[in-house]
Scaffold this motif. Structure first.
Motif, PDB file in Angstrom:
ATOM      1  N   LEU A 219       0.466  -1.413   0.137  1.00 34.86           N
ATOM      2  CA  LEU A 219      -0.193   0.354   0.147  1.00 34.86           C
ATOM      3  C   LEU A 219       0.626   1.050  -0.295  1.00 34.86           C
ATOM      4  CD1 LEU A 219      -2.740  -1.142   2.923  1.00 34.86           C
ATOM      5  CD2 LEU A 219      -2.326  -1.035   0.117  1.00 34.86           C
ATOM      6  N   THR A 220       0.271   2.692  -1.188  1.00 36.37           N
ATOM      7  CA  THR A 220       1.699   3.285  -1.470  1.00 36.37           C
ATOM      8  C   THR A 220       1.622   4.329  -0.133  1.00 36.37           C
ATOM      9  OG1 THR A 220      -0.649   4.321  -2.565  1.00 36.37           O
ATOM     10  CG2 THR A 220       1.055   2.961  -3.485  1.00 36.37           C
ATOM     11  N   HIS A 221       0.253   4.080   1.153  1.00 33.97           N
ATOM     12  CA  HIS A 221       0.496   5.175   2.155  1.00 33.97           C
ATOM     13  C   HIS A 221       0.356   4.754   3.648  1.00 33.97           C
ATOM     14  CE1 HIS A 221      -3.996   3.657   1.212  1.00 33.97           C
ATOM     15  NE2 HIS A 221      -3.476   2.894   2.090  1.00 33.97           N
ATOM     16  N   VAL A 222       0.806   3.261   3.441  1.00 28.03           N
ATOM     17  CA  VAL A 222       1.864   3.133   4.326  1.00 28.03           C
ATOM     18  C   VAL A 222       3.342   2.754   4.619  1.00 28.03           C
ATOM     19  CG1 VAL A 222       2.466   0.632   5.440  1.00 28.03           C
ATOM     20  CG2 VAL A 222      -0.341   1.109   4.953  1.00 28.03           C
ATOM     21  N   ILE A 223       3.732   2.951   5.747  1.00 27.34           N
ATOM     22  CA  ILE A 223       5.080   3.657   5.849  1.00 27.34           C
ATOM     23  C   ILE A 223       5.611   2.774   6.810  1.00 27.34           C
ATOM     24  CG2 ILE A 223       6.956   5.237   6.607  1.00 27.34           C
ATOM     25  CD1 ILE A 223       4.602   7.247   5.672  1.00 27.34           C
ATOM     26  N   ALA A 224       6.948   1.601   6.510  1.00 28.20           N
ATOM     27  CA  ALA A 224       6.893   0.817   7.436  1.00 28.20           C
ATOM     28  C   ALA A 224       8.103   1.984   8.108  1.00 28.20           C
ATOM     29  CB  ALA A 224       7.318  -0.069   6.287  1.00 28.20           C
ATOM     30  N   VAL A 225       9.148   1.344   9.491  1.00 22.80           N
ATOM     31  CA  VAL A 225       9.378   2.308  10.061  1.00 22.80           C
ATOM     32  C   VAL A 225      10.465   1.508  11.584  1.00 22.80           C
ATOM     33  CG1 VAL A 225       7.856   4.386  10.052  1.00 22.80           C
ATOM     34  CG2 VAL A 225       8.090   2.766  12.101  1.00 22.80           C
ATOM     35  N   SER A 226      10.995   1.541  11.092  1.00 27.10           N
ATOM     36  CA  SER A 226      12.383   1.021  13.159  1.00 27.10           C
ATOM     37  C   SER A 226      11.791   1.359  14.152  1.00 27.10           C
ATOM     38  CB  SER A 226      13.501   0.765  12.234  1.00 27.10           C
ATOM     39  OG  SER A 226      14.569   0.275  13.406  1.00 27.10           O
ATOM     40  N   LEU A 227      11.896   0.720  14.862  1.00 29.45           N
ATOM     41  CA  LEU A 227      11.795   1.714  16.421  1.00 29.45           C
ATOM     42  C   LEU A 227      13.707   1.145  17.148  1.00 29.45           C
ATOM     43  CD1 LEU A 227       7.992   0.449  17.628  1.00 29.45           C
ATOM     44  CD2 LEU A 227       9.422   3.046  16.637  1.00 29.45           C
ATOM     45  N   GLY A 228      14.407   0.906  16.232  1.00 29.52           N
ATOM     46  CA  GLY A 228      15.834   0.837  16.720  1.00 29.52           C
ATOM     47  C   GLY A 228      16.187  -0.556  16.877  1.00 29.52           C
TER      48      GLY A 228
END
Length: 255
Positions: A219-228
């Motif tokens: 999905l183009t509006h979903v952004i994966a991120v890392s919490l460290g």
């Protein structure tokens, strides 16, 4: 508690006489130990915060009289929290801290690794209201009925970017999933977000499955991120991520 606060759903204006419901009367009379003549603050998101006074206390109930406006209302940032319910105490903690951190809506989502069997929305609403009263905000977040992750994502409004905590890589044979597919740090991702509305998704203990990650990343509006570099418990991840969101994107820069 000095000058306690009470969230009131009825319209507030000077001179209004508000009959408290059973739960509110028990809280004010038994927990706060207020009596007739004692002062408190009443508030809601529509009318703001008002000085009020207990006008009557009987065996049948309590009422308060609204006196004067103290603060005009101010909306919380348009921030949603989606989270996979965990054990009861941890779920309660997530809802309490999300309220304190200014989330406007809380959406329980059922993932493939969700372990909680039931979600009592009424209990979570009560926790959210109590947290709102203690934290000087003007409203309690909306608590939505649980949905499956797929249903929550179906028809998602692309004008509200969805940030999700993704600690997995794409190589199942490598420690931590390898380097391929790893997400960028949450702060770096947030600095690129220009939207006025935002949502954060925290997965279950054990993380999202490969199938769920593929669905999210498609999905183009979903952004994966890392919490460290450390693996966090679900409740810790929610609190940590919301803190970064509010400091970088939200209202922590306001007075």
């Amino acid at each position: 508690m000095a000058n306690p606060r009470l969230l009131i759903d009825q319209t507030l204006h000077a001179g209004a006489e508000i009959a408290l419901d059973e739960a509110q009367a028990r809280h004010v009379g038994t927990v706060l130990r207020l009596d007739a003549g004692d002062s408190l603050r009443v508030f809601n998101a529509r009318d703001g915060e008002w000085r009020a006074r207990v006008s009557a206390k009987t065996k049948r109930g309590m009422s308060v009289r609204v006196e004067a406006l103290l603060r005009e209302p101010r909306e919380a940032p348009d921030l949603d929290l989606l989270f996979a319910p965990v054990k009861r105490h941890a779920t309660d903690l997530i809802v309490e801290k999300a309220t304190e951190l200014g989330v406007r809506r809380i959406r329980p989502v059922i993932t493939q690794r969700t372990i909680a069997e039931t979600v009592r929305v009424d209990r979570l609403q009560s926790i959210a209201r109590e947290a709102a009263e203690q934290t000087e905000r003007f409203d309690a977040p909306e608590i939505c009925e649980p949905l499956s992750l797929a249903r929550a994502l179906d028809g998602w409004d692309a004008s509200r970017p969805l940030i999700y905590a993704d600690e997995a890589g794409d190589d199942a044979s490598a420690p931590w999933g390898g380097e391929s597919g790893r997400a960028e740090p949450i702060l770096a991702a947030l600095q690129k977000v220009k939207a006025e509305r935002l949502a954060l998704l925290i997965g279950p203990e054990g993380g999202f499955t490969a199938e769920e990650r593929r669905m999210l990343r498609s999905l183009t509006h979903v952004i994966a991120v890392s919490l460290g570099p450390r693996i966090l418990r679900a409740e810790t991840a929610a609190i940590a991520a919301l803190s970064v969101v509010q400091s970088s994107w939200g209202d922590w820069g306001q007075g």
